[in-house]
Design a protein around this motif. Structure first.
Motif: not given
Length: 265
Positions: A167-173, A187-200
């Protein structure tokens, strides 16, 4: 005869202005009103004109301070500006496209940007410079190395803080991710990064710099489906700038070495 303002001597008027500026939090007017008043008297400025000068000085200075705060909050590792980017040294980069990107319409629309090329071709310079332009335009920006971001996400997941971190990374423009592709992610690291990208996705912009062409991203994201999904998130509707394979940073170093060698001969 002493000048008076509503019965105040000039000294008392200055003290009253200073006190009022402190109370109203107008630091620029407080520091500049004496010089501006003297300039207004010299130029025979109207009262309205003088008031406009004072207020515009305060507004301009507040805008500058806000920009400085946003640039500091972005956590760029160094200062890089578009005016210092040598477009003649890298003909792969179209200055017209870069200057269009500097207007930040893509950030307003939440579109992605990919900078792809070898080390020394100006990817990080452009990433930081365009991020700085976005911060100066009023957008909230955050810069982070890809490995640092993934490590932070893994630690947050272990500490049950993942949702808060995403959410913190999601708040920036605009999220600027540098050095994507420099090392393999599990795989775990890649999936977590994917979650950040999906959130945005389609809500806020992501700009990345990578030394790998998209075809080589399977070395970073070893799961082919996940790799394809991440590439899709980072390219759909966005801009791709390929900075090429010739390191102008290396070329500049060689040129300086040659010059010093010739100078000694």
């Amino acid at each position: 005869m002493t000048n008076r303002h509503r019965g105040l001597t000039e000294q008392a008027a200055d003290a009253a202005i200073d006190s009022a500026c402190r109370l109203l939090r107008l630091p620029t007017i407080r520091s500049q009103f004496t010089d501006l008043a003297e300039a207004a008297a010299r130029d025979q400025m109207t009262y309205r004109g003088f008031l406009a000068e004072l207020l515009m000085a305060e507004c301009d200075d507040r805008a500058r301070r806000r920009s400085e705060r946003r640039i500091k909050a972005a956590a760029f590792p160094r200062d890089k500006a578009l005016r210092t980017f040598d477009f003649t040294a890298n003909p792969n980069v179209d200055p017209a496209i870069v200057h269009t990107l500097a207007k930040c319409d893509w950030v307003k629309k939440g579109l992605p940007l990919c900078l792809i090329g070898d080390s020394g071709t100006g990817k990080s310079h452009l990433l930081i410079a365009l991020g700085t332009e976005a911060a100066m335009a009023g957008h909230r920006v955050r810069y982070v190395l890809a490995t640092k971001l993934v490590n932070e996400l893994v630690e947050a997941a272990d500490e049950k803080m993942l949702a808060k971190t995403i959410a913190r990374y999601g708040r920036v423009d605009l999220l600027c991710i540098d050095e994507l592709g420099y090392m393999e992610l599990d795989r775990r690291g890649a999936e977590l990064l994917f979650q950040v990208l999906t959130e945005r996705e389609e809500k806020a912009s992501v700009a990345i710099a990578s030394n790998e062409a998209f075809s080589g991203w399977t070395k970073t994201f070893t799961d082919p489906r996940l790799c394809a999904a991440i590439v899709d998130r980072l390219t759909f509707g966005g801009n791709i700038i390929e900075t090429g394979t010739d390191s102008y940073r290396l070329a500049q170093t060689r040129a300086r070495t040659d010059q010093s060698t010739h100078a000694r001969v």
